[in-house]
Design an enzyme around this catalytic site. Structure first.
Site: not given
Ligand code: AMP
Length: 281
Positions: A31, A37, A149, A151, A155, A188-189
């Site tokens: 979110g 996103h 992503g 980014k 991950q 988001s951060r």
């Protein structure tokens, strides 16, 4: 656009597509959505007939309670953005829906050296939580394509490794990093940064770009040291800056032997942790 909070109703909806062999694309998120996103959603819309996005702030991947608490949450805006982008379905479950008591959701995959450096070193247990939530969400959605992503470079490799090891019937697709005008990777951060901090944080991308040119003359270790010094001199607090093999994430001894080389970095700006990367080769 349909909004689902329960697994059972989401599954019933997705059956309609599965029965007709229509591919499902999946974009998991936590979110506080931004253009990064949405770029994943758009790529899914092009590649699949049904696009599902999830909004779930996964508690098991946070290694600090305060980080989880401070994580931005903007569900109303998120839903408007997904609707406008043309997303077909959103899954917004509760923690109990994803992790019901008694259900074993831990993933038993050995990530080996992939999970040790960088984010693995500075956020112990983080990738166990990421693997756990992604596996659980894949079991629920059963998409043919999973969009992630670049980014979060490490991950992506971890999830790809998990999908291969467990022979999950899903294609894991890496999508390019979307950036602000000043080069700062969207995150988001970033919402927690002041306008001044946002400007200062743009130096992370500039340093990644400079690393690419320093690499013409300096060894990988020299580039890393120079980049760390440079970031510190700008008042940023770098956690790591590493030139790694783009497949194994191990430190590269030189630029010629690995097939790909990626520069990955994490910094702190005013109590906010940011990551970014640039593929050098
Ligand atoms: P998050 O909500 O931060 O967990 O991110 C959800 C997905 O969006 C992950 O696959 C991220 O890698 C991806 N993502 C986050 N920021 C960006 C960005 N700036 N550009 C492209 N993808 C991104």
């Amino acid at each position: 656009m349909y909004l689902f909070k329960k697994i059972s109703s989401l599954r019933r909806y997705l059956e309609l597509f599965r029965n007709k062999n229509r591919p499902i694309g999946f974009v998991p998120t936590m979110g506080a959505l931004h253009e990064g996103h949405l770029s994943l959603v758009r790529q899914s819309l092009e590649a699949a007939q049904c696009t599902v996005s999830s909004i779930f702030v996964n508690p098991t991947q946070f290694n600090q309670a305060s980080d989880l608490e401070k994580y931005p949450r903007t569900p109303t805006t998120d839903l408007t953005m997904l609707y406008k982008a043309g997303c077909h379905a959103v899954f917004m479950p509760s923690v109990e829906e994803v992790y019901p008591p008694g259900l074993e959701t831990q993933v038993e995959v050995d990530f080996g050296p992939l999970a040790l450096p960088m984010e693995g070193r500075f956020r112990p247990g983080h990738f166990d939580g990421v693997a756990q939530v992604v596996k659980r969400l894949l079991d629920i959605v059963e998409p043919q394509k999973l969009f992630m992503g670049q980014k979060d470079y490490q991950q992506f490799l971890i999830v790809q490794h998990m999908a291969r090891t467990l022979e999950l019937p899903v294609e894991v697709i890496s999508c390019p990093i979307v950036r602000e005008k000043n080069g700062l990777a969207m995150s988001s951060r970033n919402q927690r940064l002041s306008p001044e901090q946002r400007e200062r944080a743009a130096a992370l991308y500039q340093t990644l770009q400079q690393a690419a040119s320093w690499a013409r003359q300096l060894s990988p270790r020299e580039v890393e040291a120079k980049a760390m010094e440079h970031l510190k001199s700008l008042g940023l607090e770098p956690e790591y800056f590493e030139l790694a093999d783009g497949q194994t994430l191990q430190p590269v001894p030189d630029y010629s032997s690995p097939a790909s080389v990626v520069a990955c970095a994490a910094i702190w700006v005013g109590g906010v942790r940011l990551i970014d990367n640039l593929i050098l080769k």
